[in-house]
Design a protein around this motif. Structure first.
Motif, PDB file in Angstrom:
ATOM      1  N   LEU A   9       0.827  -1.203   0.000  1.00 22.01           N
ATOM      2  CA  LEU A   9       0.000   0.000   0.000  1.00 22.01           C
ATOM      3  C   LEU A   9       0.862   1.255   0.000  1.00 22.01           C
ATOM      4  O   LEU A   9       0.573   2.215  -0.719  1.00 22.01           O
ATOM      5  N   LEU A  10       1.941   1.240   0.789  1.00 26.70           N
ATOM      6  CA  LEU A  10       2.844   2.388   0.848  1.00 26.70           C
ATOM      7  C   LEU A  10       3.515   2.623  -0.502  1.00 26.70           C
ATOM      8  O   LEU A  10       3.642   3.770  -0.963  1.00 26.70           O
ATOM      9  N   PHE A  11       3.928   1.540  -1.156  1.00 27.97           N
ATOM     10  CA  PHE A  11       4.569   1.667  -2.464  1.00 27.97           C
ATOM     11  C   PHE A  11       3.614   2.276  -3.482  1.00 27.97           C
ATOM     12  O   PHE A  11       3.982   3.187  -4.233  1.00 27.97           O
ATOM     13  N   HIS A  12       2.379   1.787  -3.514  1.00 30.90           N
ATOM     14  CA  HIS A  12       1.407   2.321  -4.467  1.00 30.90           C
ATOM     15  C   HIS A  12       1.079   3.780  -4.162  1.00 30.90           C
ATOM     16  O   HIS A  12       0.892   4.590  -5.085  1.00 30.90           O
ATOM     17  N   LEU A  13       1.032   4.124  -2.894  1.00 30.62           N
ATOM     18  CA  LEU A  13       0.764   5.506  -2.513  1.00 30.62           C
ATOM     19  C   LEU A  13       1.887   6.425  -2.987  1.00 30.62           C
ATOM     20  O   LEU A  13       1.635   7.500  -3.550  1.00 30.62           O
ATOM     21  N   LEU A  14       3.134   5.988  -2.785  1.00 33.11           N
ATOM     22  CA  LEU A  14       4.277   6.789  -3.227  1.00 33.11           C
ATOM     23  C   LEU A  14       4.324   6.880  -4.750  1.00 33.11           C
ATOM     24  O   LEU A  14       4.650   7.932  -5.310  1.00 33.11           O
ATOM     25  N   PHE A  15       3.988   5.787  -5.401  1.00 32.48           N
ATOM     26  CA  PHE A  15       4.005   5.778  -6.864  1.00 32.48           C
ATOM     27  C   PHE A  15       2.959   6.737  -7.427  1.00 32.48           C
ATOM     28  O   PHE A  15       3.240   7.521  -8.346  1.00 32.48           O
ATOM     29  N   ILE A  16       1.740   6.689  -6.889  1.00 29.07           N
ATOM     30  CA  ILE A  16       0.680   7.586  -7.344  1.00 29.07           C
ATOM     31  C   ILE A  16       1.047   9.040  -7.061  1.00 29.07           C
ATOM     32  O   ILE A  16       0.820   9.931  -7.894  1.00 29.07           O
ATOM     33  N   THR A  17       1.653   9.277  -5.886  1.00 28.26           N
ATOM     34  CA  THR A  17       2.085  10.635  -5.555  1.00 28.26           C
ATOM     35  C   THR A  17       3.130  11.135  -6.541  1.00 28.26           C
ATOM     36  O   THR A  17       3.095  12.292  -6.981  1.00 28.26           O
ATOM     37  N   PHE A  18       4.056  10.268  -6.909  1.00 36.73           N
ATOM     38  CA  PHE A  18       5.101  10.619  -7.863  1.00 36.73           C
ATOM     39  C   PHE A  18       4.509  10.978  -9.225  1.00 36.73           C
ATOM     40  O   PHE A  18       4.986  11.897  -9.904  1.00 36.73           O
ATOM     41  N   ILE A  19       3.449  10.277  -9.626  1.00 34.68           N
ATOM     42  CA  ILE A  19       2.824  10.525 -10.923  1.00 34.68           C
ATOM     43  C   ILE A  19       1.962  11.789 -10.893  1.00 34.68           C
ATOM     44  O   ILE A  19       1.982  12.611 -11.821  1.00 34.68           O
ATOM     45  N   VAL A  20       1.212  11.973  -9.810  1.00 28.35           N
ATOM     46  CA  VAL A  20       0.227  13.053  -9.743  1.00 28.35           C
ATOM     47  C   VAL A  20       0.846  14.385  -9.334  1.00 28.35           C
ATOM     48  O   VAL A  20       0.360  15.452  -9.740  1.00 28.35           O
ATOM     49  N   ALA A  21       1.929  14.358  -8.562  1.00 29.36           N
ATOM     50  CA  ALA A  21       2.511  15.589  -8.023  1.00 29.36           C
ATOM     51  C   ALA A  21       2.832  16.638  -9.090  1.00 29.36           C
ATOM     52  O   ALA A  21       2.509  17.823  -8.901  1.00 29.36           O
ATOM     53  N   PRO A  22       3.451  16.278 -10.225  1.00 26.53           N
ATOM     54  CA  PRO A  22       3.718  17.308 -11.245  1.00 26.53           C
ATOM     55  C   PRO A  22       2.446  17.975 -11.766  1.00 26.53           C
ATOM     56  O   PRO A  22       2.442  19.187 -12.049  1.00 26.53           O
ATOM     57  N   LEU A  23       1.368  17.208 -11.898  1.00 33.51           N
ATOM     58  CA  LEU A  23       0.111  17.776 -12.369  1.00 33.51           C
ATOM     59  C   LEU A  23      -0.455  18.760 -11.351  1.00 33.51           C
ATOM     60  O   LEU A  23      -0.967  19.825 -11.722  1.00 33.51           O
ATOM     61  N   VAL A  24      -0.347  18.393 -10.079  1.00 32.65           N
ATOM     62  CA  VAL A  24      -0.840  19.277  -9.020  1.00 32.65           C
ATOM     63  C   VAL A  24      -0.035  20.573  -8.996  1.00 32.65           C
ATOM     64  O   VAL A  24      -0.595  21.668  -8.822  1.00 32.65           O
TER      65      VAL A  24
END
Length: 265
Positions: A9-24
């Motif tokens: 769960l932590l890995f997927h959370l970090l991965f999604i954050t890595f993908i979404v952060a530039p858009l935010v």
């Protein structure tokens, strides 16, 4: 087992954050009140969204991309439906070759396609027009429309269609009233995916676009290369929100899992 679940769960959370952060970050900068790219900012403002509405070049490029997406997605879908029905229903020589040929734009780099189209249009002396650009986009987005349509037609039983024909219905009537409703979700999903791909296409379009046929992605690329004001972030924010809305509709109608795995489902 519990630890594995936690770390997964932590890995997927970090991965999604890595993908979404530039858009935010891009969306946050769009609301800056400064005349340059800045984050954090002293205050929030809709200045660059107002500037976007007053930028005629961007608006023209947007409507061109919108029309181009509508035309190319519709044409690609009209080609994909009969192709999918033929591939899924009939066994004929060259069936696999035909399928591979129709899906081949997915495997060819966009730069190679762009150079090839540029060379072809230059030799044929038909470059620079909206319809020439539409042809290139139809070829590029056809695989996206075909994959979802093919996913809907594979395994489609013909008993109901044959019953309609035996009762005197014309072939077009049987297709429109019997076949099309059963593959409708795949057709609509394929159209929407083709539209999104056409609207966002940049790499290939750069080679074939002209000053009179500048699409929104090309205009955004030119804007980035010429200035550093936050106007481009306002455009990106509008596109991000619009794409998310379209993807939500696509998920509701077809399911993103079917988009990702295509015809294998």
């Amino acid at each position: 087992m519990h630890k594995n679940g936690f770390f997964s769960l932590l890995f997927h959370l970090l991965f999604i954050t890595f993908i979404v952060a530039p858009l935010v970050v891009v969306m946050a900068i769009a609301f800056t009140d400064k005349g340059y790219l800045s984050l954090p900012t002293d205050g929030l403002s809709l200045r660059w969204f107002r500037a976007l509405l007053e930028n005629q070049e961007m608006l023209d490029a947007f409507f061109l991309s919108l029309n181009l997406g509508l035309v190319s997605a519709t044409a690609a879908t009209l080609l994909a439906v009969p192709a999918a029905l033929a591939i899924s229903r009939y066994e004929f020589a060259g069936r696999s070759t035909l399928t591979g040929f129709l899906l081949s734009p997915l495997m060819i780099p966009s730069v190679v396609l762009g150079i090839a189209f540029l060379r072809f249009f230059s030799m044929a002396q038909i470059g620079g027009s909206f319809w020439a650009l539409s042809i290139t986009h139809v070829i590029v987005v056809l695989p996206y429309a075909l994959r979802l349509t093919l996913a809907s037609t594979i395994g489609l039983e013909r008993d109901i269609e044959q019953a309609a024909l035996s009762l005197g219905a014309r072939r077009w009537t049987a297709f429109y009233r019997v076949v099309l409703p059963r593959i409708r979700t795949g057709v609509i999903g394929g159209w929407m995916l083709a539209f999104i791909q056409s609207f966002d296409e940049l790499t290939m379009t750069v080679f074939v676009a002209t000053p009179g046929t500048t699409t929104l992605p090309v205009a955004m690329y030119n804007q980035i290369s010429q200035t550093i004001d936050p106007l481009i972030t306002a455009v990106s924010t509008v596109l991000i929100i619009g794409t998310l809305l379209l993807m939500l509709v696509l998920d509701r109608m077809v399911g993103l899992d079917r988009v990702l795995i295509g015809e294998s489902k």
